[in-house]
Design a protein around this motif. Structure first.
Motif, PDB file in Angstrom:
ATOM      1  N   GLN A   1      32.760  31.886  21.472  1.00  0.00           N
ATOM      2  CA  GLN A   1      32.009  31.537  20.264  1.00  0.00           C
ATOM      3  C   GLN A   1      31.937  32.721  19.305  1.00  0.00           C
ATOM      4  O   GLN A   1      32.025  32.552  18.086  1.00  0.00           O
TER       5      GLN A   1
ATOM      6  N   GLN B   1      33.596  32.911  15.548  1.00  0.00           N
ATOM      7  CA  GLN B   1      32.856  33.387  14.372  1.00  0.00           C
ATOM      8  C   GLN B   1      33.669  34.428  13.612  1.00  0.00           C
ATOM      9  O   GLN B   1      33.711  34.418  12.374  1.00  0.00           O
TER      10      GLN B   1
ATOM     11  N   LYS C   1      36.408  32.537  11.811  1.00  0.00           N
ATOM     12  CA  LYS C   1      35.878  31.780  10.682  1.00  0.00           C
ATOM     13  C   LYS C   1      35.527  32.678   9.503  1.00  0.00           C
ATOM     14  O   LYS C   1      35.845  32.360   8.346  1.00  0.00           O
ATOM     15  N   GLU C   2      34.890  33.829   9.777  1.00  0.00           N
ATOM     16  CA  GLU C   2      34.386  34.672   8.697  1.00  0.00           C
ATOM     17  C   GLU C   2      35.400  35.705   8.209  1.00  0.00           C
ATOM     18  O   GLU C   2      35.237  36.247   7.119  1.00  0.00           O
TER      19      GLU C   2
ATOM     20  N   PHE D   1      38.354  20.253  14.928  1.00  0.00           N
ATOM     21  CA  PHE D   1      36.958  20.690  15.019  1.00  0.00           C
ATOM     22  C   PHE D   1      36.325  20.230  16.341  1.00  0.00           C
ATOM     23  O   PHE D   1      35.576  20.979  16.963  1.00  0.00           O
TER      24      PHE D   1
ATOM     25  N   PHE E   1      30.134  24.517  21.998  1.00  0.00           N
ATOM     26  CA  PHE E   1      29.356  23.955  20.898  1.00  0.00           C
ATOM     27  C   PHE E   1      28.974  22.513  21.216  1.00  0.00           C
ATOM     28  O   PHE E   1      29.755  21.774  21.827  1.00  0.00           O
TER      29      PHE E   1
ATOM     30  N   GLU F   1      26.572  20.532  16.544  1.00  0.00           N
ATOM     31  CA  GLU F   1      27.023  21.801  15.978  1.00  0.00           C
ATOM     32  C   GLU F   1      28.450  21.680  15.444  1.00  0.00           C
ATOM     33  O   GLU F   1      28.768  22.224  14.377  1.00  0.00           O
ATOM     34  N   VAL F   2      29.294  20.963  16.166  1.00  0.00           N
ATOM     35  CA  VAL F   2      30.672  20.765  15.712  1.00  0.00           C
ATOM     36  C   VAL F   2      30.686  19.993  14.397  1.00  0.00           C
ATOM     37  O   VAL F   2      31.435  20.321  13.465  1.00  0.00           O
TER      38      VAL F   2
ATOM     39  N   ILE G   1      29.716  22.351  11.663  1.00  0.00           N
ATOM     40  CA  ILE G   1      30.799  23.302  11.369  1.00  0.00           C
ATOM     41  C   ILE G   1      31.865  22.638  10.510  1.00  0.00           C
ATOM     42  O   ILE G   1      32.344  23.210   9.519  1.00  0.00           O
TER      43      ILE G   1
ATOM     44  N   TRP H   1      32.736  23.700   6.470  1.00  0.00           N
ATOM     45  CA  TRP H   1      33.911  24.570   6.395  1.00  0.00           C
ATOM     46  C   TRP H   1      34.264  24.889   4.947  1.00  0.00           C
ATOM     47  O   TRP H   1      34.171  24.033   4.063  1.00  0.00           O
TER      48      TRP H   1
END
Length: 280
Positions: A65, A69, A72-73, A86, A94, A98-99, A102, A106
């Motif tokens: 996880q 992150q 993703k970032e 996803f 997740f 939560e999925v 997300i 996005w």
């Protein structure tokens, strides 16, 4: 008549091979190949271990996880992950809610079609969608990255030798060119548009250091986000993306080995029982 001709032809072929081998060996001894900058300064991946290593390895979902992150970032701004949907993220811990969040939040929306006009459009993602690419096509990707096309990362851990160790080493291996390199190879100075990384095949890579500073990501679980930690976490995540069923494969392999062991013992005992009364 045919056999002698065939024998002579074969003999001539062997002579040519031997002649080529001898002349090549002599040339190699007299003029050995000159060392190249890649041969002298390219480094093998660093020693690093992941929870998924080995036949009994299992994924550390908290690390996965964190790695997601980081992707993703940081990585998702340039690199796609088009083999991952996803909903696959439930595999790293997740929840369905939560999925869904997300996917909906996005940064890049999913390509779609306007049902009223038939024209191209975009919409918010759903768990069933693949993670959308940051660029609509290769031309746009190259235009935004100095003519370099950022590769998809879905299978990167399987596409490169040493997989996760290579990814970790590449991300944490950016440095200045060694003075010894420029001393031996004055013409090998890294161009201004590239970046020196001894873990990359030709030492110079178009991608700037993506993990530029500690604390670039704030982990939700409170882990200190050093550059080394972020590199290791995203490498672990990409190992999972390349082989999300790795734990199932390990479990199946152990079950098969156990079955074979029991079957071997039973076969041996049966053999002893059947032939116990026979004299040699």
């Amino acid at each position: 008549m045919v056999r002698p001709i065939a024998f002579l032809a074969g003999l001539g072929f062997v002579f040519v091979l031997l002649f080529s081998l001898v002349t090549g060996a002599i040339a190699f001894i007299q003029e050995p190949p000159k060392p190249t900058v890649e041969h002298e300064f390219h480094l093998h991946p660093k020693e690093v271990s992941f929870a998924s290593d080995g036949p009994l390895g299992k994924f550390d979902r908290q690390q996965l996880q964190r790695g997601f992150q980081v992707y993703k970032e940081v990585c998702a701004a340039c690199h796609s992950l088009h083999q991952v949907a996803f909903r696959d993220l439930e595999g790293i811990g997740f929840t369905p809610a939560e999925v869904k969040a997300i996917a909906k939040g996005w940064a890049t929306e999913v390509p779609s079609v306007n049902p009223d006009t038939g024209e191209a459009a975009t919409r918010k993602g759903t768990p069933a969608d693949k993670i959308p690419a940051p660029y609509p096509n290769e031309v746009a990707a190259r235009a935004a990255n100095n003519n370099a096309n950022p590769p998809d990362l879905s299978l990167m851990a399987k596409a490169r030798h040493d997989g996760g160790a290579y990814i970790y080493s590449l991300l944490s291996g950016y440095q200045d060119q060694p003075a010894e390199l420029l001393k031996q190879f004055p013409d090998a100075k890294t161009p201004a548009s590239l970046h020196y990384n001894p873990y990359f095949a030709n030492l110079n890579i178009a991608m700037p250091p993506p993990l530029a500073a500690d604390g670039q990501v704030t982990y939700a679980d409170g882990t200190v986000a050093t550059k080394d930690q972020m590199a290791k976490d995203v490498a672990a995540f990409l190992i999972w993306s390349a082989e999300p069923k790795l734990e199932n494969r390990h479990a199946a392999g152990i079950a098969v080995l156990g079955f074979l062991l029991i079957a071997t013992i039973l076969a041996y005992l049966s053999y002893r029982n059947i032939w116990s009364g026979m004299k040699h």
